[in-house]
Each structure stands twice: as C-alpha cells, then as structure tokens.
Design a protein around this motif. Structure first.
Motif, short mmCIF file in Angstrom:
data_model
loop_
_atom_site.label_atom_id
_atom_site.label_comp_id
_atom_site.label_asym_id
_atom_site.label_seq_id
_atom_site.Cartn_x
_atom_site.Cartn_y
_atom_site.Cartn_z
N LYS A 189 35.20 32.61 26.46
CA LYS A 189 35.11 31.46 27.37
C LYS A 189 36.51 30.96 27.71
N ALA A 190 37.36 30.82 26.70
CA ALA A 190 38.73 30.36 26.95
C ALA A 190 39.48 31.35 27.83
N HIS A 191 39.26 32.64 27.61
CA HIS A 191 39.91 33.68 28.41
C HIS A 191 39.54 33.51 29.89
N ILE A 192 38.26 33.25 30.13
CA ILE A 192 37.78 33.04 31.50
C ILE A 192 38.41 31.78 32.10
N LEU A 193 38.43 30.69 31.33
CA LEU A 193 38.97 29.43 31.86
C LEU A 193 40.48 29.51 32.09
N HIS A 194 41.14 30.44 31.44
CA HIS A 194 42.56 30.68 31.72
C HIS A 194 42.74 31.63 32.91
N GLY A 195 41.63 32.08 33.49
CA GLY A 195 41.71 32.97 34.64
C GLY A 195 42.19 34.37 34.32
N LEU A 196 41.93 34.82 33.08
CA LEU A 196 42.39 36.14 32.63
C LEU A 196 41.20 37.09 32.56
N ALA A 197 41.29 38.18 33.28
CA ALA A 197 40.18 39.13 33.36
C ALA A 197 40.45 40.38 32.54
N GLY A 275 30.33 38.73 46.80
CA GLY A 275 31.17 38.99 45.64
C GLY A 275 30.39 39.51 44.46
N GLN A 276 31.09 39.65 43.34
CA GLN A 276 30.46 40.17 42.15
C GLN A 276 31.09 39.58 40.89
N VAL A 277 30.33 39.62 39.82
CA VAL A 277 30.78 39.12 38.52
C VAL A 277 31.78 40.10 37.92
N ILE A 278 32.86 39.56 37.37
CA ILE A 278 33.85 40.37 36.64
C ILE A 278 33.57 40.27 35.15
N ASN A 279 33.66 39.08 34.59
CA ASN A 279 33.34 38.81 33.18
C ASN A 279 32.50 37.55 33.11
N ALA A 280 31.63 37.46 32.10
CA ALA A 280 30.78 36.28 31.96
C ALA A 280 30.49 36.03 30.48
N VAL A 281 30.27 34.75 30.16
CA VAL A 281 29.87 34.37 28.81
C VAL A 281 28.93 33.18 28.92
N ASN A 282 27.93 33.14 28.05
CA ASN A 282 26.97 32.03 28.05
C ASN A 282 26.92 31.43 26.65
N ILE A 283 27.19 30.12 26.56
CA ILE A 283 27.15 29.40 25.29
C ILE A 283 26.27 28.18 25.47
N ASN A 285 23.37 27.73 26.87
CA ASN A 285 22.84 27.60 28.24
C ASN A 285 23.86 27.09 29.24
N GLN A 286 25.13 27.32 28.95
CA GLN A 286 26.21 27.05 29.90
C GLN A 286 26.89 28.39 30.22
N LEU A 287 26.87 28.75 31.48
CA LEU A 287 27.43 30.02 31.91
C LEU A 287 28.81 29.81 32.53
N TRP A 288 29.79 30.57 32.07
CA TRP A 288 31.11 30.60 32.69
C TRP A 288 31.38 32.04 33.09
N LEU A 289 31.97 32.22 34.26
CA LEU A 289 32.25 33.58 34.69
C LEU A 289 33.46 33.64 35.61
N LEU A 290 34.05 34.83 35.65
CA LEU A 290 35.05 35.17 36.64
C LEU A 290 34.36 35.98 37.71
N ALA A 291 34.66 35.67 38.97
CA ALA A 291 34.01 36.34 40.08
C ALA A 291 35.02 36.82 41.10
N LEU A 292 34.78 38.00 41.63
CA LEU A 292 35.59 38.55 42.71
C LEU A 292 34.99 38.10 44.03
N LEU A 293 35.76 37.30 44.79
CA LEU A 293 35.25 36.66 46.00
C LEU A 293 36.29 36.75 47.12
N PRO A 294 35.89 36.50 48.36
CA PRO A 294 36.88 36.40 49.44
C PRO A 294 37.91 35.33 49.11
#
Length: 323
Positions: A189-197, A275-283, A285-294
């Motif tokens: 989750k922290a990795h995602i929130l730091h924007g690291l894929a 777009g599409q999901v790159i990485n995701a984690v659910n803790i 019932n809270q979902l955080w993800l990195l997504a490839l988007l325009p």
C-alpha cells in the motif's frame, strides 16, 4: 507461502492491523546477483540507470527494456564488494534474467538468482526510523541512499519507506524475534501511495518507462549514452509522443483486481475503456491501486473499475511532478 526463511505458519500469522512502524516479509520480491569483470559494463548497456553513479553508499532505481523500449522489469540495484545485486518482483526479475543470460554469453558476466541466499523485507509506518535504529542501522541520509549492518543492506526508497535485504540465515533469526511483523500488503500500500510501480506478468513487455512515471522517480538517465531501448525512451522525452502515465486511485470495495484489469471513463451515459490496473492492494475493504491512464486525466473525470459491481474510483494526488 513456503520459503527456506519464512514458514507457512509465520506467513499466515502476519497481520494488516499493525499500528505504527512495521517490518513486512516480501517473499514475492527476489534478488539477482551479477558478478564478473564485465558486470558493470554489461548492465550499463542493459538498463535505463547510469551505473557510473553507483557508489558504496547509494542504490539506483532503473528499468530493463527490449529494443523497442518496452520494459521487462523495474528494479533497485546496489553493489557489495564485486557483486551487483538487483531487487525486483519475481515475475519481472524472471523475465529480465532470461534476457540478460541470453545476451550475457558474449560478456564475462555470471548470474545467480540467489533464491537460496537472500531474503527481502519492507519497512514502513510512523516512527519507522526508530525501528531502523533498533535493527542496528544508521539512518540513510536521503532517499536513494543505503545503510549496511553486518551482511544486511537497508535501502531508503522514500520517506518512511524502506527495503531490507539479508542472507536467509539472518532472516530466519530475525523472524524469531518480537519485532512488529506485518503482512506484505501494508508495505505494498505504501509503495502504491509513493507512486512506485513494479511489473506483474500481464504488463511485462507492454509499457515504456515513461508510462510508469520512471522519469519522475530518478529511474532514467538521459545523459548516460547507449543502452537497449534508449532510442524510444529518449525520443519520448525530446520529441514527445507519450500520452499515458500512472496515477493513484482508491475505492471502497472488497474486490482486488489483477494487473491488467480494465478501467473505464464515463462519457455522458456511456463508459469507455481508457486504462488498466498496474498494481493493487486491498486492506479492510479499502482498495488502493496504480493505474495506467491517459496523461490528461483529471480528478474531475468519473472512473470505474470494470467489474460486476462497477466500482467507482477516486483519484489521489501523486507525490511527485510528472513535468
């Protein structure tokens, strides 16, 4: 999950409920060790980072691309004695290892997957610096620096966000202590929130480095000279053309989408895949993800995860600038 340093019982007892600083075993992240008189030169021609900037006190973030600039892996690289060590997610490390070995036969370089030698942990949470000191490490001065203690190496990826590498025997001993061990999802989750894929199997060989914001996290050198895929990476910087970037999204749901899952944009009464999901984690019932988007997406745009539940997604700010 069974490894020689982490038992199934230990893994099953890891919790997401740890408060404060934590240390999380990361068995899905592995190490590739590279030795030989040509190892430095070989990796210099195979990666987006500049190995001439590597010292005993720092590490490099980089990517390994094919000839068209599509990535096999994203990694963290550090040195110890005459050995280069690469940390990456198992899918991407396996993909890169195959390619490096294929072309490495023309150089004096050897590869050791090291699955039987090194363990990887993630550290994070409030007051994690106290935990770092408790483990015997001097705090790295800044992001991108590392610290060593006996045979272990600590890499500071970002504020309150670390990777720890140590031999299996030392990891086994560590797992017997009363440290605040946590599930890997807390670190992810922290990795995602730091924007690291990192690259999971569906995206390997599908995206160029700028699509995953690697230019914004010091993972691309535009001055180092030639490497495999450089022509594409440099052209996207100097001539433009890249229309996609990575963004952080969040939702209230019990779902956990796999890498490559579709994300849709609302256009009046219709929805269009954008777009599409790159990485995701659910803790909890809270979902955080990195997504490839325009790269012209805005927080005002209405996004959803394509699924039976039509999960609405909220865009969160990136911790760095894409400009």
């Amino acid at each position: 999950m069974q490894t020689s340093w982490l038992t199934i019982e230990q893994y099953a007892n890891l919790s997401t409920q740890v408060q404060g600083a934590f240390i999380a075993p990361l068995p899905a992240f592995q190490i590739l060790s590279i030795t030989g008189p040509d190892s430095h030169k070989y990796l210099q021609g195979q990666s987006t980072c500049d190995l001439n900037q590597l010292t005993a006190d720092n590490f490099l973030r980089g990517a390994h691309c094919d000839a068209k600039g599509k990535m096999w892996s994203i990694f963290h690289l550090f040195s110890a004695a005459d050995t280069l060590h690469i940390i990456a997610f198992r899918d991407e490390l396996s993909a890169s290892t195959v390619q490096w070995k294929k072309f490495g036969v023309f150089s004096k370089v050897s590869f050791d997957a090291s699955e039987g030698r090194f363990a990887v942990f993630g550290l994070g949470g409030p007051d994690v610096d106290k935990l770092v000191s408790q483990l015997g490490f001097t705090l790295p001065a800044t992001d991108g620096m590392l610290s060593r203690c006996d045979d272990a190496t600590l890499l500071k990826l970002a504020s309150d966000h670390y990777l720890l590498v140590m031999p299996h025997a030392q990891a086994q001993q560590l797992m017997q202590t009363e440290l605040p061990f946590a599930a890997s999802s807390l670190w992810l989750k922290a990795h995602i929130l730091h924007g690291l894929a990192y690259l999971e199997q569906p995206l390997i060989g599908e995206v160029v480095p700028q699509m995953l914001n690697l230019q914004a996290v010091n993972a691309i050198s535009f001055t180092k000279g030639c490497y495999v895929g450089q022509e594409t990476v440099a052209r996207l910087k100097y001539r433009g053309g890249n229309k996609r970037a990575t963004y952080i999204l969040q939702a209230d749901t019990n779902e956990l989408p796999v890498a490559g899952s579709d994300i849709e944009l609302q256009l009046e009464d219709n929805w269009r895949r954008i777009g599409q999901v790159i990485n995701a984690v659910n803790i909890n019932n809270q979902l955080w993800l990195l997504a490839l988007l325009p790269n012209d997406i805005t927080p005002a745009d209405t996004l959803r995860l394509k699924s039976e539940q039509s999960i609405m997604l909220q865009q969160l700010p990136l911790p760095y600038s894409l400009n």
